[in-house]
Design a protein around this motif. Sequence first.
Motif, PDB file in Angstrom:
ATOM      1  N   LEU A 154      10.377   0.720  -1.840  1.00 40.43           N
ATOM      2  CA  LEU A 154       9.933   0.978  -0.465  1.00 40.43           C
ATOM      3  C   LEU A 154       8.519   1.546  -0.439  1.00 40.43           C
ATOM      4  O   LEU A 154       7.705   1.174   0.420  1.00 40.43           O
ATOM      5  CB  LEU A 154      10.898   1.941   0.223  1.00 40.43           C
ATOM      6  CG  LEU A 154      12.333   1.443   0.406  1.00 40.43           C
ATOM      7  CD1 LEU A 154      13.202   2.559   0.962  1.00 40.43           C
ATOM      8  CD2 LEU A 154      12.355   0.228   1.311  1.00 40.43           C
ATOM      9  N   LEU A 155       8.229   2.443  -1.359  1.00 44.66           N
ATOM     10  CA  LEU A 155       6.875   3.009  -1.435  1.00 44.66           C
ATOM     11  C   LEU A 155       5.850   1.957  -1.836  1.00 44.66           C
ATOM     12  O   LEU A 155       4.718   1.974  -1.365  1.00 44.66           O
ATOM     13  CB  LEU A 155       6.849   4.178  -2.419  1.00 44.66           C
ATOM     14  CG  LEU A 155       7.652   5.413  -2.027  1.00 44.66           C
ATOM     15  CD1 LEU A 155       7.672   6.428  -3.157  1.00 44.66           C
ATOM     16  CD2 LEU A 155       7.102   6.016  -0.754  1.00 44.66           C
ATOM     17  N   LEU A 156       6.260   1.044  -2.689  1.00 44.67           N
ATOM     18  CA  LEU A 156       5.368  -0.041  -3.096  1.00 44.67           C
ATOM     19  C   LEU A 156       5.075  -0.963  -1.914  1.00 44.67           C
ATOM     20  O   LEU A 156       3.929  -1.348  -1.679  1.00 44.67           O
ATOM     21  CB  LEU A 156       6.006  -0.824  -4.245  1.00 44.67           C
ATOM     22  CG  LEU A 156       5.179  -1.950  -4.841  1.00 44.67           C
ATOM     23  CD1 LEU A 156       3.935  -1.376  -5.500  1.00 44.67           C
ATOM     24  CD2 LEU A 156       5.991  -2.718  -5.850  1.00 44.67           C
ATOM     25  N   THR A 157       6.103  -1.295  -1.151  1.00 48.05           N
ATOM     26  CA  THR A 157       5.946  -2.166   0.017  1.00 48.05           C
ATOM     27  C   THR A 157       5.082  -1.499   1.085  1.00 48.05           C
ATOM     28  O   THR A 157       4.268  -2.160   1.730  1.00 48.05           O
ATOM     29  CB  THR A 157       7.321  -2.519   0.606  1.00 48.05           C
ATOM     30  OG1 THR A 157       8.116  -3.101  -0.417  1.00 48.05           O
ATOM     31  CG2 THR A 157       7.204  -3.468   1.763  1.00 48.05           C
ATOM     32  N   ALA A 158       5.251  -0.204   1.264  1.00 45.51           N
ATOM     33  CA  ALA A 158       4.490   0.522   2.281  1.00 45.51           C
ATOM     34  C   ALA A 158       3.050   0.762   1.857  1.00 45.51           C
ATOM     35  O   ALA A 158       2.231   1.178   2.667  1.00 45.51           O
ATOM     36  CB  ALA A 158       5.165   1.854   2.578  1.00 45.51           C
ATOM     37  N   GLY A 159       2.726   0.520   0.605  1.00 43.33           N
ATOM     38  CA  GLY A 159       1.367   0.711   0.138  1.00 43.33           C
ATOM     39  C   GLY A 159       1.080   2.114  -0.346  1.00 43.33           C
ATOM     40  O   GLY A 159      -0.059   2.437  -0.678  1.00 43.33           O
ATOM     41  N   VAL A 160       2.098   2.956  -0.380  1.00 41.69           N
ATOM     42  CA  VAL A 160       1.917   4.323  -0.855  1.00 41.69           C
ATOM     43  C   VAL A 160       1.779   4.342  -2.369  1.00 41.69           C
ATOM     44  O   VAL A 160       1.045   5.143  -2.928  1.00 41.69           O
ATOM     45  CB  VAL A 160       3.101   5.209  -0.405  1.00 41.69           C
ATOM     46  CG1 VAL A 160       3.000   6.609  -0.967  1.00 41.69           C
ATOM     47  CG2 VAL A 160       3.191   5.230   1.105  1.00 41.69           C
ATOM     48  N   LEU A 161       2.464   3.437  -3.022  1.00 43.06           N
ATOM     49  CA  LEU A 161       2.459   3.350  -4.481  1.00 43.06           C
ATOM     50  C   LEU A 161       1.766   2.060  -4.886  1.00 43.06           C
ATOM     51  O   LEU A 161       2.019   1.005  -4.321  1.00 43.06           O
ATOM     52  CB  LEU A 161       3.918   3.352  -4.976  1.00 43.06           C
ATOM     53  CG  LEU A 161       4.182   3.561  -6.449  1.00 43.06           C
ATOM     54  CD1 LEU A 161       3.694   4.934  -6.891  1.00 43.06           C
ATOM     55  CD2 LEU A 161       5.665   3.441  -6.714  1.00 43.06           C
ATOM     56  N   SER A 162       0.884   2.154  -5.855  1.00 44.80           N
ATOM     57  CA  SER A 162       0.156   0.962  -6.297  1.00 44.80           C
ATOM     58  C   SER A 162       0.917   0.245  -7.398  1.00 44.80           C
ATOM     59  O   SER A 162       1.960   0.706  -7.855  1.00 44.80           O
ATOM     60  CB  SER A 162      -1.228   1.375  -6.804  1.00 44.80           C
ATOM     61  OG  SER A 162      -1.087   2.133  -7.989  1.00 44.80           O
TER      62      SER A 162
END
Length: 88
Positions: free
Chosen positions: A32-40
């Motif tokens: 979810l963090l990857l999809t939201a752009g929070v995690l690269s």
Amino acid sequence: MPTLADRARRLLPSGLTSLAGLACAACCAIPLLLTAGVLSGAGWAAAGAWMPGIAVALAALAGAAWWWVRRRRHRSGCAGGTSYACGT
């Protein structure tokens, strides 16, 4: 008054279980963090590699701590006894 060892026996399994739960939740939140752009992508490569192992290790430690506490609790000489030394 409870000693330090008694408090550690009581808090260790619940603390490790909480940490294992947080690690599992973080494992599920990584996509979810990857999809939201929070995690690269680099964060995904790093966290995706070691986070599941940490979650499993914490769960195993929590199970071992629970077993240790249960084993120590039942080893006392007063369990189920009617000796005067046990007290009430």
